[in-house]
Motif scaffolding. Structure first.
Motif, mmCIF file in Angstrom:
data_model
loop_
_atom_site.group_PDB
_atom_site.id
_atom_site.type_symbol
_atom_site.label_atom_id
_atom_site.label_comp_id
_atom_site.label_asym_id
_atom_site.label_seq_id
_atom_site.Cartn_x
_atom_site.Cartn_y
_atom_site.Cartn_z
ATOM 1 N N LEU A 168 -25.755 -28.534 -41.754
ATOM 2 C CA LEU A 168 -25.643 -27.023 -41.646
ATOM 3 C C LEU A 168 -26.136 -26.508 -40.321
ATOM 4 C CD1 LEU A 168 -27.767 -25.605 -44.896
ATOM 5 C CD2 LEU A 168 -25.311 -25.288 -44.171
ATOM 6 N N HIS A 169 -26.869 -27.276 -39.672
ATOM 7 C CA HIS A 169 -27.208 -26.794 -38.323
ATOM 8 C C HIS A 169 -26.160 -26.816 -37.279
ATOM 9 C CE1 HIS A 169 -29.526 -25.677 -34.958
ATOM 10 N NE2 HIS A 169 -29.273 -26.820 -34.232
ATOM 11 N N LYS A 170 -25.316 -27.711 -37.694
ATOM 12 C CA LYS A 170 -24.221 -27.960 -36.662
ATOM 13 C C LYS A 170 -23.264 -26.873 -36.959
ATOM 14 C CE LYS A 170 -20.545 -31.394 -35.263
ATOM 15 N NZ LYS A 170 -19.217 -30.724 -35.630
ATOM 16 N N ARG A 171 -22.957 -26.537 -38.310
ATOM 17 C CA ARG A 171 -21.995 -25.312 -38.474
ATOM 18 C C ARG A 171 -22.677 -24.168 -37.866
ATOM 19 N NH1 ARG A 171 -18.804 -26.138 -43.865
ATOM 20 N NH2 ARG A 171 -17.165 -24.329 -43.514
ATOM 21 N N PHE A 172 -23.985 -23.938 -38.036
ATOM 22 C CA PHE A 172 -24.453 -22.862 -37.268
ATOM 23 C C PHE A 172 -24.273 -22.804 -35.979
ATOM 24 C CE2 PHE A 172 -28.567 -21.346 -35.188
ATOM 25 C CZ PHE A 172 -28.442 -20.108 -35.806
ATOM 26 N N VAL A 173 -24.490 -24.012 -35.440
ATOM 27 C CA VAL A 173 -24.217 -23.915 -33.958
ATOM 28 C C VAL A 173 -23.003 -23.764 -33.523
ATOM 29 C CG1 VAL A 173 -24.493 -25.296 -31.846
ATOM 30 C CG2 VAL A 173 -26.381 -25.131 -33.449
ATOM 31 N N ASP A 174 -22.176 -24.127 -34.035
ATOM 32 C CA ASP A 174 -20.628 -24.026 -34.082
ATOM 33 C C ASP A 174 -20.493 -22.509 -33.918
ATOM 34 O OD1 ASP A 174 -20.056 -26.328 -33.728
ATOM 35 O OD2 ASP A 174 -19.028 -26.520 -35.706
ATOM 36 N N VAL A 175 -20.801 -21.804 -34.875
ATOM 37 C CA VAL A 175 -20.519 -20.311 -34.926
ATOM 38 C C VAL A 175 -21.183 -19.609 -33.823
ATOM 39 C CG1 VAL A 175 -20.986 -18.270 -36.367
ATOM 40 C CG2 VAL A 175 -20.118 -20.318 -37.539
ATOM 41 N N VAL A 176 -22.633 -20.103 -33.641
ATOM 42 C CA VAL A 176 -23.192 -19.147 -32.718
ATOM 43 C C VAL A 176 -22.488 -19.578 -31.456
ATOM 44 C CG1 VAL A 176 -25.422 -19.270 -31.552
ATOM 45 C CG2 VAL A 176 -25.605 -19.137 -34.000
ATOM 46 N N GLY A 177 -22.035 -20.871 -31.090
ATOM 47 C CA GLY A 177 -21.684 -20.961 -29.941
ATOM 48 C C GLY A 177 -20.308 -20.278 -29.540
ATOM 49 N N HIS A 178 -19.720 -20.206 -30.586
ATOM 50 C CA HIS A 178 -18.153 -19.256 -30.467
ATOM 51 C C HIS A 178 -18.453 -17.728 -30.210
ATOM 52 C CE1 HIS A 178 -16.447 -23.207 -32.261
ATOM 53 N NE2 HIS A 178 -15.938 -22.989 -31.137
ATOM 54 N N LEU A 179 -19.408 -17.388 -30.993
ATOM 55 C CA LEU A 179 -19.466 -16.027 -30.751
ATOM 56 C C LEU A 179 -20.153 -15.727 -29.722
ATOM 57 C CD1 LEU A 179 -20.158 -15.024 -34.528
ATOM 58 C CD2 LEU A 179 -18.107 -14.907 -33.126
ATOM 59 N N GLY A 180 -21.021 -16.508 -29.233
ATOM 60 C CA GLY A 180 -21.794 -16.057 -28.013
ATOM 61 C C GLY A 180 -23.330 -15.923 -28.719
ATOM 62 N N ILE A 181 -24.289 -16.722 -28.227
ATOM 63 C CA ILE A 181 -25.505 -16.221 -28.502
ATOM 64 C C ILE A 181 -26.254 -15.080 -28.372
ATOM 65 C CG2 ILE A 181 -26.999 -17.237 -26.815
ATOM 66 C CD1 ILE A 181 -28.427 -18.411 -29.358
ATOM 67 N N LYS A 182 -25.625 -14.389 -27.313
ATOM 68 C CA LYS A 182 -26.136 -13.041 -26.974
ATOM 69 C C LYS A 182 -25.785 -12.298 -28.043
ATOM 70 C CE LYS A 182 -23.490 -13.113 -23.598
ATOM 71 N NZ LYS A 182 -22.575 -13.095 -22.552
ATOM 72 N N ASN A 183 -24.545 -12.213 -28.618
ATOM 73 C CA ASN A 183 -24.324 -11.379 -29.427
ATOM 74 C C ASN A 183 -24.277 -11.499 -31.031
ATOM 75 O OD1 ASN A 183 -23.040 -10.363 -26.824
ATOM 76 N ND2 ASN A 183 -21.312 -11.643 -27.782
ATOM 77 N N VAL A 184 -24.352 -12.783 -31.304
ATOM 78 C CA VAL A 184 -24.441 -13.037 -32.769
ATOM 79 C C VAL A 184 -25.369 -12.281 -33.444
ATOM 80 C CG1 VAL A 184 -23.309 -15.369 -33.132
ATOM 81 C CG2 VAL A 184 -25.680 -15.081 -31.860
ATOM 82 N N VAL A 185 -25.081 -12.111 -34.790
ATOM 83 C CA VAL A 185 -26.027 -11.492 -35.632
ATOM 84 C C VAL A 185 -25.897 -12.176 -37.093
ATOM 85 C CG1 VAL A 185 -26.057 -9.237 -34.562
ATOM 86 C CG2 VAL A 185 -24.375 -9.853 -36.384
#
Length: 352
Positions: A168-185
């Motif tokens: 799950l975390h990996k998936r999470f990180v993937d998404v975050v990584g793609h969106l950019g941690i700066k902007n993710v919500v």
DNA sequence: AAACTAATAT
DNA sequence: TATATTAGTT
């Protein structure tokens, strides 16, 4: 239920003794019977998880017929709603007819039952067996009853706490990584992760922690993540990627801001010091060794395979032919759910 | 009003 | 500790 479980376990444990020590006739009887490994895992009920979760059967015993029917109705309608929503962003999600989940990871909070398998070798065997037989079924299962807040049942029953497995975390990180941690919500992450039952709150909480972790990491550059960060440590740092496609903001619910796929994997590091732990050694930049996979073009809506997220991410296989891969496998394994303790222990082999 | 983040609670 | 829940903002 618990009783039954215990009994079978008991028998299993003593099976050998019986065979060897008792009457041969007994042994004969046992021939052809399922071996311990074939038996239904303790954590598994007779009711398919999807069904169980749909009817909120799991958690507590107390549930009146009325509750059930109401829950089923709301759940169903909710699922429909979700389906529509998800389909609009090109995610395959839930097959009403079969009640089977395809793409999405199903979070299976195995709450209560969890107690049983902590410890033991037995559990390990069981675990392995499960992986084998269910690999195609569903990798991660976590039941979580409610999918939406509007459901009375969902609101009422408190769900078991989510356990962030490496998958799950990996998936999470993937998404975050793609969106950019700066902007993710949280909301966006939740949507893109496409994990059934995952709530915005779950994500928000995890995101908070994750950000804390990143911040902490930033400070200490050469430090490897301490043992305390197992989960996070095993994941590549996201490179904030300036991706703000649309704005996103919250605007109300639906927003189709992302029709898009999360195309590529992260980027390379700009600066930042690498602090990757071990598994992969290379700093964040490296992880990408893997290819870049498909490109982003948002328009790529093939219906076939899943979430784009799947696309990249698995580094080990090297090439990700996006045609189809072993997605399921990737997210496979592990049990989750027992909140009792000991969660982490990211297995060494834990490839993520 | 919905959703975010930070703070706090379990 | 990890995750949930609450509170204050936007």
């Amino acid at each position: 239920m618990g009783e039954e479980v215990k009994m079978s376990e008991y028998e299993i444990n003593n099976g050998e003794d019986n065979i060897n020590g008792d009457d041969e006739r007994v042994a004969v009887w046992e021939i052809g019977l399922p071996t311990p490994d074939d038996l239904t895992p303790l954590s598994q009920t007779l009711i398919p998880p999807e069904l169980a979760s749909a009817f909120s059967i799991f958690p507590e015993p107390h549930r009146t017929p009325l509750d059930v029917s109401r829950a089923s109705q709301t759940t169903l309608s909710n699922l429909r709603g979700q389906l529509n929503a998800l389909s609009s962003i090109n995610f395959k999600s839930f097959n009403e007819t079969t009640g089977q989940t395809h793409d999405p990871i199903v979070v299976d909070l195995d709450d209560k039952t969890g107690a049983v398998d902590r410890d033991g070798s037995g559990s390990e065997a069981r675990k392995l067996r499960r992986v084998d037989s269910e690999e195609e079924d569903s990798a991660l299962r976590a039941e979580n009853s409610a999918e939406d807040p509007s459901s009375a049942a969902a609101r009422t029953l408190k769900r078991p706490r989510l356990v962030w497995t490496p998958q799950l975390h990996k998936r999470f990180v993937d998404v975050v990584g793609h969106l950019g941690i700066k902007n993710v919500v949280p909301k966006t992450i939740m949507q893109l992760m496409n994990v059934e039952g995952l709530t915005r709150e779950n994500v928000a909480s995890h995101l908070q922690k994750y950000r804390l972790y990143l911040k902490r990491m930033q400070g200490l550059s050469s430090e490897g993540p301490s043992a305390s960060d197992q989960l996070f440590a095993s994941t590549p740092l996201p490179q904030s990627f300036p991706e703000s496609s649309g704005g996103g903001g919250g605007g109300g619910g639906g927003n189709g801001n992302f029709g898009i796929p999360i195309p590529m994997p992260y980027h390379h590091p700009t600066t930042a010091g690498g602090m990757m732990p071990m598994p992969v050694y290379g700093h964040m930049g490296m992880q990408m060794g893997n290819n870049n996979c498909h490109n982003n073009n948002s328009s790529d809506n093939h219906q076939h395979h899943q979430v784009s997220i799947n696309g990249h991410q698995n580094g080990y296989n090297g090439n990700v032919a996006h045609g189809h891969m072993l997605q399921q496998r990737d997210w496979n394994g592990n049990h989750y759910g027992s909140y009792t303790h000991h969660p982490h222990q990211v297995a060494p082999n834990d490839n993520m």
